[in-house]
Write an enzyme that holds these catalytic residues in place. Structure first.
Site, mmCIF file in Angstrom:
data_model
loop_
_atom_site.group_PDB
_atom_site.id
_atom_site.type_symbol
_atom_site.label_atom_id
_atom_site.label_comp_id
_atom_site.label_asym_id
_atom_site.label_seq_id
_atom_site.Cartn_x
_atom_site.Cartn_y
_atom_site.Cartn_z
ATOM 1 N N ASN A 9 0.880 -1.199 -0.092
ATOM 2 C CA ASN A 9 0.039 -0.085 0.020
ATOM 3 C C ASN A 9 0.899 1.075 -0.224
ATOM 4 O O ASN A 9 1.557 1.696 0.831
ATOM 5 C CB ASN A 9 -0.803 0.072 1.525
ATOM 6 C CG ASN A 9 -1.611 1.188 1.529
ATOM 7 O OD1 ASN A 9 -1.867 2.130 0.400
ATOM 8 N ND2 ASN A 9 -2.464 1.351 2.570
ATOM 9 N N LYS A 11 -0.005 4.183 -0.180
ATOM 10 C CA LYS A 11 -0.539 5.409 0.237
ATOM 11 C C LYS A 11 -0.356 6.680 -0.569
ATOM 12 O O LYS A 11 -0.324 6.450 -1.662
ATOM 13 C CB LYS A 11 0.113 5.562 1.814
ATOM 14 C CG LYS A 11 -0.236 4.290 2.878
ATOM 15 C CD LYS A 11 0.104 4.415 4.227
ATOM 16 C CE LYS A 11 -0.128 3.020 4.618
ATOM 17 N NZ LYS A 11 -0.015 3.330 6.185
ATOM 18 N N HIS A 99 -9.452 1.053 4.995
ATOM 19 C CA HIS A 99 -8.225 1.020 5.577
ATOM 20 C C HIS A 99 -8.286 2.117 6.851
ATOM 21 O O HIS A 99 -9.171 3.030 6.804
ATOM 22 C CB HIS A 99 -7.003 1.915 4.818
ATOM 23 C CG HIS A 99 -5.729 1.819 5.336
ATOM 24 N ND1 HIS A 99 -5.375 2.844 6.072
ATOM 25 C CD2 HIS A 99 -4.654 0.887 5.232
ATOM 26 C CE1 HIS A 99 -4.143 2.439 6.718
ATOM 27 N NE2 HIS A 99 -3.648 1.522 5.836
ATOM 28 N N GLU A 101 -6.855 4.447 7.899
ATOM 29 C CA GLU A 101 -6.533 6.097 7.774
ATOM 30 C C GLU A 101 -8.012 6.697 6.909
ATOM 31 O O GLU A 101 -8.190 7.601 7.015
ATOM 32 C CB GLU A 101 -5.480 6.257 6.911
ATOM 33 C CG GLU A 101 -4.144 5.869 7.606
ATOM 34 C CD GLU A 101 -3.156 5.318 6.697
ATOM 35 O OE1 GLU A 101 -2.941 5.357 5.412
ATOM 36 O OE2 GLU A 101 -2.138 4.965 7.701
ATOM 37 N N GLU A 171 -4.996 -5.007 10.558
ATOM 38 C CA GLU A 171 -4.000 -4.078 10.734
ATOM 39 C C GLU A 171 -4.438 -3.201 12.207
ATOM 40 O O GLU A 171 -5.245 -2.164 12.182
ATOM 41 C CB GLU A 171 -4.079 -2.805 9.591
ATOM 42 C CG GLU A 171 -3.883 -3.561 8.168
ATOM 43 C CD GLU A 171 -3.242 -2.636 7.198
ATOM 44 O OE1 GLU A 171 -2.409 -2.707 6.935
ATOM 45 O OE2 GLU A 171 -3.814 -1.545 7.064
ATOM 46 N N GLY A 177 2.599 2.275 10.903
ATOM 47 C CA GLY A 177 3.696 3.293 10.733
ATOM 48 C C GLY A 177 4.150 3.871 12.064
ATOM 49 O O GLY A 177 5.102 5.135 11.874
ATOM 50 N N SER A 217 3.693 -1.856 10.277
ATOM 51 C CA SER A 217 5.116 -1.900 10.689
ATOM 52 C C SER A 217 5.782 -3.336 10.378
ATOM 53 O O SER A 217 6.824 -3.633 11.173
ATOM 54 C CB SER A 217 5.621 -1.546 12.116
ATOM 55 O OG SER A 217 5.162 -0.276 12.221
HETATM 56 P P1 13P Z 1 3.298 0.508 7.770
HETATM 57 O O1 13P Z 1 3.801 -0.933 6.994
HETATM 58 O O2 13P Z 1 3.821 1.570 7.209
HETATM 59 O O3 13P Z 1 3.193 0.467 9.081
HETATM 60 O O4 13P Z 1 1.707 0.418 7.136
HETATM 61 C C1 13P Z 1 0.878 -0.400 7.235
HETATM 62 C C2 13P Z 1 -0.409 -0.305 6.314
HETATM 63 O O5 13P Z 1 -1.219 0.587 6.867
HETATM 64 C C3 13P Z 1 -0.648 -0.854 5.255
HETATM 65 O O6 13P Z 1 -2.044 -0.623 4.689
#
Ligand code: 13P
Length: 257
Positions: A9, A11, A99, A101, A171, A177, A217
């Site tokens: 992803n 982002k 997601h 976010e 997740e 992150g 992560s």
């Molecule tokens: P990170 O791997 O940067 O923690 O993000 C995970 C994520 O949100 C994948 O959709």
């Protein structure tokens, strides 16, 4: 048996040039890896603006192209939205949905997500449906209830046939992150819990067939422990998917187990 998947992803990162470079590098390197694409899948989810160009430089035999979201309506006066038809015509065959976010910053809830999920399935777009608790919920020890609610309010409205077309990504929001990865035991415990919910709702067969990815992560330094757990079928990778080398290492680790 269920498919093992590594999905990247991206982002809101990369511009078209750097995104194309990243996609090309991943594509070239994958040509040297021998794997059965029925058992193992690689997905990349660049920003909307890159989809069409990226679709032209990757081989869809090795890589499935995904969007990061779709609109909850098919078409019309929805300024700024991108429809399922649009991502499809740009070459995508999958989309991330729900997601954290999107849930946190754009107010996505079970009702919008149900609409998106149905649109994706109706259009033969693979939904990668994200769920996961925030830190306060884990600290209050209500993380299982939260995840159960997220799954049952949206996914469990699907017919068994449609449910079998969904990939789930667990997740935990506190791990996204932050560099604070869930331990393999914490992740396995939740994946097993989700699989049991599916078994109760649908059947043992469907539960065993459903791909459940871990995200948060995940990197080459911790993937070995996570991917060796029986209910963790792969990863939805954020930060580490932006470095071709790390992303490829994650694919190699997945192929080993
Ligand atoms: P990170 O791997 O940067 O923690 O993000 C995970 C994520 O949100 C994948 O959709």
């Amino acid at each position: 048996m269920r498919k093992k998947i590594i999905a990247g992803n991206w982002k809101m990162n990369t511009d078209i040039n750097s995104g194309l470079e990243l996609a090309k590098t991943i594509n070239e390197s994958l040509k040297n890896l021998v794997f059965n694409s029925k058992e193992y899948g690689v997905v990349i989810a660049p920003p909307f603006t890159h989809l069409y160009a990226v679709s032209k430089v990757i081989d869809n035999k090795f890589i499935q192209l995904s969007a990061q979201n779709i609109a909850d309506n098919e078409k019309g006066a929805f300024t700024g939205e991108v429809s399922v038809d649009m991502i499809k015509s740009a070459g995508a065959t999958a989309t991330i949905l729900g997601h954290s976010e999107r849930r946190t910053y754009y107010g996505e809830n079970s009702s919008t997500l149900s609409k998106k999920l149905n649109l994706a399935i109706k259009n033969n777009i693979l939904p990668i449906f994200c769920i996961g608790e925030i830190l306060a919920e884990r600290e209050k020890e209500i993380h299982f209830n939260v995840v159960e609610k997220q799954v049952s309010e949206v996914l469990f409205n699907l017919t068994v046939e449609d449910f079998s077309k969904v990939v789930i990504a667990y997740e935990p929001v506190w791990a996204i992150g932050t560099g604070k990865v869930a331990t393999p035991e914490q992740a396995q415990e939740m994946h097993e819990f989700i699989r049991n919910l599916i078994e109760k709702k649908y059947s043992k067969n469907i539960a065993q067939y459903t791909t459940i990815l871990y995200g948060g992560s995940c990197s080459p330094s911790n993937a070995e422990g996570l991917f060796s757990k029986p209910d963790i079928d792969g990863g939805l990778i954020g930060g580490a998917s932006l470095k071709a080398e790390d992303f490829l290492k994650l694919i190699e680790i997945r192929l080993k187990h």
